[in-house]
Design a protein around this motif. Structure first.
Motif, short mmCIF file in Angstrom:
data_model
loop_
_atom_site.label_atom_id
_atom_site.label_comp_id
_atom_site.label_asym_id
_atom_site.label_seq_id
_atom_site.Cartn_x
_atom_site.Cartn_y
_atom_site.Cartn_z
N THR A 122 0.84 -1.20 0.00
CA THR A 122 0.00 0.00 0.00
C THR A 122 0.87 1.24 0.00
O THR A 122 1.96 1.25 0.56
CB THR A 122 -0.92 0.00 1.24
N VAL A 123 0.35 2.30 -0.64
CA VAL A 123 1.04 3.59 -0.67
C VAL A 123 0.25 4.56 0.19
O VAL A 123 -0.98 4.70 0.02
CB VAL A 123 1.17 4.13 -2.11
N TYR A 124 0.95 5.24 1.10
CA TYR A 124 0.32 6.18 2.02
C TYR A 124 0.89 7.58 1.82
O TYR A 124 2.05 7.75 1.45
CB TYR A 124 0.56 5.77 3.48
N LYS A 125 0.04 8.56 2.07
CA LYS A 125 0.52 9.93 2.20
C LYS A 125 0.93 10.14 3.65
O LYS A 125 0.12 9.90 4.57
CB LYS A 125 -0.57 10.93 1.80
N VAL A 126 2.16 10.56 3.87
CA VAL A 126 2.68 10.69 5.23
C VAL A 126 3.34 12.07 5.39
O VAL A 126 3.63 12.75 4.40
CB VAL A 126 3.71 9.59 5.55
N ILE A 127 3.55 12.44 6.63
CA ILE A 127 4.26 13.67 6.99
C ILE A 127 5.42 13.30 7.90
O ILE A 127 5.23 12.54 8.87
CB ILE A 127 3.33 14.68 7.69
N ARG A 128 6.59 13.79 7.58
CA ARG A 128 7.73 13.56 8.46
C ARG A 128 7.60 14.46 9.69
O ARG A 128 7.40 15.67 9.58
CB ARG A 128 9.04 13.85 7.74
N GLU A 134 5.79 16.59 3.33
CA GLU A 134 4.90 15.54 2.85
C GLU A 134 5.66 14.57 1.94
O GLU A 134 6.45 14.99 1.10
CB GLU A 134 3.72 16.15 2.08
N TYR A 135 5.39 13.28 2.12
CA TYR A 135 6.00 12.24 1.32
C TYR A 135 4.96 11.19 0.98
O TYR A 135 3.86 11.15 1.56
CB TYR A 135 7.17 11.57 2.06
N ALA A 136 5.32 10.32 0.03
CA ALA A 136 4.52 9.13 -0.28
C ALA A 136 5.30 7.92 0.21
O ALA A 136 6.44 7.71 -0.19
CB ALA A 136 4.26 9.03 -1.77
N LEU A 137 4.71 7.14 1.10
CA LEU A 137 5.36 5.99 1.71
C LEU A 137 4.75 4.71 1.16
O LEU A 137 3.56 4.45 1.33
CB LEU A 137 5.22 6.03 3.23
#
Length: 405
Positions: A122-128, A134-137
């Motif tokens: 799965t691909v998630y939108k994340v924040i460090r 913002e990144y895609a994990l």
């Protein structure tokens, strides 16, 4: 007449002889039965008599704490080939590309939402957490990757994307690591969404805008091909848009190291975008990416795939949809990109720059991102997207053939 009071002389050994005997006893004691047993457990004679603590010497290598091992233990192929492996097999499979413990882990990110789901994860939108970036994990299952024999495929993906991510039209991949059960790949987050959404909401797009997108994608393909990479999965879903609407290639899961001019034979990709030589199970080269570029261009200009579909034997593939008034220059370029013969197909950036469709087009400005697609789109559609209610067409991925070829 002898002296009867004189004591009989003892056979006294010289001091040097005694010293040799003591050394010999000391040397032999090091090779006792206990030491020999330790040697059979995987340690050399030198390690058995070293000055390490009794606790560490008495334990086999496979049970010594991982903290005691240096980086050379995991990276040195001679040390790594020893019988007692220092890490579990499911972790060793993905070394050295995916580090076990690095500076960045999944605890450094906060999940915002789910972006998409794929075959491996799965691909998630994340924040460090420390920088609020913002990144895609992408989180992948090791069990599924091993079951599908896709270990080399995943390792090539992060290698290619991390090495080629500095290109202005390729999404960079700054972090990737592993834990016991999963792989983690962090990429830049693109707020503009997929080009597939742009195509469904605005198609047919004006030729001036399509010219910018085809130039940006062609620049990325030319860079990959010169770097010895074949992409093999160019499609609208794998082209993201940044905040200014520029094209960004993502998802290098089917990319492969292939020097320019070489050929391969794996059947993989998405069916609607496959070149005829891939469908017919022939050997193919980098020209298949230019065929896919022609399919993308056709979708942007008409909202439809080329007809008849790829793989139909009744007619030659690459026929343009009917009922659309394209300029002669656009029609000519599509015909050359969708040439079913890879030997005569347009398959280089240099040739693309010389066609009529790109007459007076400045590729240097396109490379520097000085041509803004978002502004041009707003000028053509000031009222917003006209096709918002249009339902998306379902696309089926076709993954065939061995993943490591």
């Amino acid at each position: 007449m002898g002296n009867s009071n004189k004591k009989p002389r003892k056979d006294i050994l010289p001091k040097t002889t005694k010293k040799l005997i003591r050394n010999e006893h000391s040397y032999l004691s090091q090779f006792s039965l206990s030491s020999f047993a330790h040697n059979l457990s995987g340690r050399s004679a030198l390690s058995a008599v070293s000055h390490q603590t009794t606790y560490s010497v008495s334990r086999p290598w496979s049970r010594v704490s991982r903290r005691r091992w240096h980086d050379s233990t995991l990276n040195d192929p001679l040390v790594g080939a020893k019988t007692a492996w220092p890490v579990p097999y499911t972790e060793a499979l993905f070394l050295p590309e995916f580090k076990i413990k690095g500076d960045t882990t999944e605890k450094d990110f906060e999940v915002i939402e789910t972006i998409s789901k794929g075959a491996f994860g799965t691909v998630y939108k994340v924040i460090r957490k420390d920088t609020n970036e913002e990144y895609a994990l992408k989180v992948l299952s090791k069990a599924q990757i091993i079951a599908d024999n896709a270990v080399n495929q995943v390792k090539d993906e992060v290698q290619i994307q991390s090495m080629c991510g500095h290109h202005p039209f390729i999404v960079t991949c700054p972090f990737f690591w592993q834990n016991k059960k999963q792989l983690f790949i962090v990429s830049e987050y693109m707020s503009g969404g997929e080009m597939l959404d742009l195509c469904h909401n605005y198609s047919p797009l004006p030729e001036d805008l399509v010219r910018i997108y085809i130039a940006e994608i062609a620049l990325a393909l030319d860079f990959l091909h010169n770097a010895g990479v074949i992409y093999r999965d160019l499609k609208l879903e794998n082209i993201l848009l940044d905040s200014d609407g520029h094209a960004q290639l993502i998802d290098f899961g089917l990319a492969k190291w292939l020097k320019y001019g070489a050929r391969t034979s794996t059947i993989c990709g998405t069916f609607q975008y496959m070149a005829p030589e891939v469908v017919s199970m022939k050997q193919y080269g980098h020209a298949v990416d230019w065929w896919s570029l022609g399919v993308v261009m056709c979708c942007l200009l008409t909202g439809e795939f080329p007809t008849p579909g790829v793989g139909e034997s009744d007619a030659a593939p690459g026929t343009l949809p009917e009922g659309y008034s394209l300029s002669p220059a656009a029609t000519n370029l599509l015909t050359r990109l969708l040439d079913k013969d890879p030997r005569t197909r347009l398959r280089s950036l240099l040739t693309l720059q010389g066609v009529a469709f790109f007459m007076d087009f400045n590729f240097s400005k396109a490379r520097a991102k000085q041509l803004c697609p978002k502004e041009m789109l707003a000028s053509y559609f000031p009222q917003g997207p006209p096709n918002v209610s249009t339902e998306k067409e379902a696309f089926q991925d076709f993954d065939g053939g061995p993943t490591n070829s």
